[in-house]
Design a protein around this motif. Structure first.
Motif, PDB file in Angstrom:
ATOM      1  N   MET A   1       0.844  -1.176   0.000  1.00 16.22           N
ATOM      2  CA  MET A   1       0.000   0.000   0.000  1.00 16.22           C
ATOM      3  C   MET A   1       0.890   1.240   0.000  1.00 16.22           C
ATOM      4  N   LEU A   2       0.467   2.245  -0.754  1.00  9.25           N
ATOM      5  CA  LEU A   2       1.127   3.548  -0.732  1.00  9.25           C
ATOM      6  C   LEU A   2       0.443   4.391   0.336  1.00  9.25           C
ATOM      7  N   ARG A   3       1.231   5.076   1.160  1.00 11.09           N
ATOM      8  CA  ARG A   3       0.664   5.815   2.288  1.00 11.09           C
ATOM      9  C   ARG A   3       0.928   7.307   2.189  1.00 11.09           C
ATOM     10  N   GLY A   4      -0.098   8.073   2.502  1.00  6.51           N
ATOM     11  CA  GLY A   4       0.032   9.511   2.660  1.00  6.51           C
ATOM     12  C   GLY A   4      -0.063   9.830   4.133  1.00  6.51           C
ATOM     13  N   THR A   5      -0.536  11.016   4.467  1.00  7.43           N
ATOM     14  CA  THR A   5      -0.711  11.363   5.872  1.00  7.43           C
ATOM     15  C   THR A   5      -2.064  10.917   6.398  1.00  7.43           C
ATOM     16  N   LYS A   6      -3.074  10.894   5.525  1.00 15.37           N
ATOM     17  CA  LYS A   6      -4.433  10.542   5.934  1.00 15.37           C
ATOM     18  C   LYS A   6      -4.975   9.298   5.253  1.00 15.37           C
ATOM     19  N   VAL A   7      -4.485   9.026   4.040  1.00 17.99           N
ATOM     20  CA  VAL A   7      -5.045   7.933   3.252  1.00 17.99           C
ATOM     21  C   VAL A   7      -3.964   6.993   2.736  1.00 17.99           C
ATOM     22  N   GLY A   8      -4.414   5.807   2.385  1.00 19.84           N
ATOM     23  CA  GLY A   8      -3.574   4.842   1.714  1.00 19.84           C
ATOM     24  C   GLY A   8      -4.190   4.473   0.386  1.00 19.84           C
ATOM     25  N   LEU A   9      -3.358   4.188  -0.592  1.00 17.56           N
ATOM     26  CA  LEU A   9      -3.817   3.715  -1.889  1.00 17.56           C
ATOM     27  C   LEU A   9      -3.416   2.252  -1.983  1.00 17.56           C
ATOM     28  N   ILE A  19     -19.635  -0.796  -3.255  1.00 17.05           N
ATOM     29  CA  ILE A  19     -19.661   0.494  -2.541  1.00 17.05           C
ATOM     30  C   ILE A  19     -19.340   1.625  -3.508  1.00 17.05           C
ATOM     31  N   LEU A  20     -18.272   1.469  -4.286  1.00 16.39           N
ATOM     32  CA  LEU A  20     -17.894   2.505  -5.245  1.00 16.39           C
ATOM     33  C   LEU A  20     -18.978   2.711  -6.292  1.00 16.39           C
ATOM     34  N   ARG A  21     -19.569   1.613  -6.757  1.00 14.32           N
ATOM     35  CA  ARG A  21     -20.637   1.724  -7.755  1.00 14.32           C
ATOM     36  C   ARG A  21     -21.822   2.482  -7.181  1.00 14.32           C
ATOM     37  N   ALA A  22     -22.267   2.099  -5.992  1.00 19.11           N
ATOM     38  CA  ALA A  22     -23.455   2.712  -5.394  1.00 19.11           C
ATOM     39  C   ALA A  22     -23.229   4.179  -5.052  1.00 19.11           C
ATOM     40  N   GLU A  23     -22.057   4.505  -4.503  1.00 21.28           N
ATOM     41  CA  GLU A  23     -21.850   5.856  -3.993  1.00 21.28           C
ATOM     42  C   GLU A  23     -21.230   6.828  -4.989  1.00 21.28           C
ATOM     43  N   LEU A  24     -20.562   6.312  -6.028  1.00 24.40           N
ATOM     44  CA  LEU A  24     -19.937   7.198  -7.008  1.00 24.40           C
ATOM     45  C   LEU A  24     -20.593   7.129  -8.379  1.00 24.40           C
ATOM     46  N   TYR A  25     -20.855   5.927  -8.865  1.00 27.16           N
ATOM     47  CA  TYR A  25     -21.234   5.789 -10.263  1.00 27.16           C
ATOM     48  C   TYR A  25     -22.725   5.640 -10.512  1.00 27.16           C
ATOM     49  N   ASP A  26     -23.504   5.219  -9.516  1.00 24.61           N
ATOM     50  CA  ASP A  26     -24.956   5.150  -9.701  1.00 24.61           C
ATOM     51  C   ASP A  26     -25.605   6.519  -9.533  1.00 24.61           C
ATOM     52  N   GLY A  70      -8.547   3.810  10.056  1.00 27.47           N
ATOM     53  CA  GLY A  70      -9.354   2.615  10.277  1.00 27.47           C
ATOM     54  C   GLY A  70      -9.479   1.680   9.101  1.00 27.47           C
ATOM     55  N   GLY A  71      -8.875   2.028   7.979  1.00 28.96           N
ATOM     56  CA  GLY A  71      -8.946   1.180   6.795  1.00 28.96           C
ATOM     57  C   GLY A  71     -10.246   1.274   6.023  1.00 28.96           C
ATOM     58  N   THR A  72     -11.094   2.256   6.361  1.00 21.66           N
ATOM     59  CA  THR A  72     -12.376   2.426   5.697  1.00 21.66           C
ATOM     60  C   THR A  72     -12.184   2.912   4.262  1.00 21.66           C
ATOM     61  N   LEU A  73     -12.897   2.315   3.332  1.00 22.90           N
ATOM     62  CA  LEU A  73     -12.876   2.736   1.931  1.00 22.90           C
ATOM     63  C   LEU A  73     -13.473   4.138   1.816  1.00 22.90           C
ATOM     64  N   SER A  98     -19.347  10.952   1.763  1.00 19.99           N
ATOM     65  CA  SER A  98     -19.054  11.068   3.193  1.00 19.99           C
ATOM     66  C   SER A  98     -17.591  11.403   3.474  1.00 19.99           C
ATOM     67  N   ALA A  99     -16.719  11.278   2.486  1.00 23.62           N
ATOM     68  CA  ALA A  99     -15.285  11.517   2.671  1.00 23.62           C
ATOM     69  C   ALA A  99     -14.844  12.875   2.150  1.00 23.62           C
ATOM     70  N   ARG A 100     -15.741  13.632   1.574  1.00 21.31           N
ATOM     71  CA  ARG A 100     -15.372  14.926   0.988  1.00 21.31           C
ATOM     72  C   ARG A 100     -15.232  15.998   2.064  1.00 21.31           C
ATOM     73  N   GLY A 101     -14.351  16.955   1.809  1.00 22.08           N
ATOM     74  CA  GLY A 101     -14.159  18.067   2.722  1.00 22.08           C
ATOM     75  C   GLY A 101     -13.270  17.751   3.911  1.00 22.08           C
ATOM     76  N   LYS A 102     -12.528  16.664   3.858  1.00 22.18           N
ATOM     77  CA  LYS A 102     -11.685  16.247   4.982  1.00 22.18           C
ATOM     78  C   LYS A 102     -10.192  16.285   4.646  1.00 22.18           C
ATOM     79  N   GLY A 103      -9.839  16.835   3.487  1.00 22.89           N
ATOM     80  CA  GLY A 103      -8.432  16.906   3.096  1.00 22.89           C
ATOM     81  C   GLY A 103      -7.902  15.653   2.434  1.00 22.89           C
TER      82      GLY A 103
END
Length: 180
Positions: A1-9, A19-26, A70-73, A98-103
């Motif tokens: 995993m690649l790590r930043g300060t807040k997120v991992g890729l 989850i991605l389909r329902a919350e982003l693409y639908d 927490g490892g949350t997507l 739900s993840a927007r506006g948090k940097g």
């Protein structure tokens, strides 16, 4: 995993796809603004090319974005249009509502820069985004991207033409964050 300060890729997991389909693409509005073409529904259970990873494809590297705490997507990120001759690529990302506006967006761009410049040895990264996507413009500019131009009325989105902003960053301009 690649790590930043807040997120991992990390690699895309099968359980990320619904989850991605329902919350982003639908979401018609979000899907229309994020894609280069018109929104269309994808049949449940089908192989959605935007989300299913083809490990044989080398011009695009998709990641799932997770919170380090927490490892949350929290979204998706992609280095796409990789051109090994010219050593360039494009950056794309999408965060769950739900993840927007948090940097997280700024951190995702930083980690993608690290991946592109350090891991892949690229010379140039580029972002194209709608002119009214203030969050993406801010995330890009905080990472050193420079506005290189405006593509006037270049994107047909939900019944109107919108401007796109083109941003670029060269390897020698990039300042690697200590945590990357």
């Amino acid at each position: 995993m690649l790590r930043g300060t807040k997120v991992g890729l990390r690699a895309r997991h099968d359980e990320d796809i619904p989850i991605l389909r329902a919350e982003l693409y639908d979401d018609v509005v979000n899907g229309s603004r994020a894609e280069g073409g018109p929104w269309r529904p994808i049949t449940p259970g089908s192989k959605d090319p935007r989300l299913v990873v083809d490990d044989k494809e080398h011009r695009s590297v998709p990641f799932s974005v997770v919170e380090l705490a927490g490892g949350t997507l929290v979204g998706t990120a992609t280095l796409w249009g990789i051109d090994t001759h010219n050593r360039s690529a494009h950056i794309g990302l999408g965060l769950l509502p739900s993840a927007r506006g948090k940097g997280y967006g700024t951190d995702v761009v930083a980690v993608l820069c690290h991946y592109g410049f350090v891991v892949r040895g690229l010379h140039r990264l580029q972002i194209e985004t709608l002119a009214d996507n203030v969050a993406m413009l801010r995330s890009a500019e905080r990472n050193g991207f420079v506005r290189e131009g405006v593509l006037r009325s270049s994107s047909w989105v939900l019944g109107e033409f919108l401007d796109e902003v083109l941003l670029g960053l060269l390897a020698e301009e990039w300042k690697q964050a200590p945590q990357a």
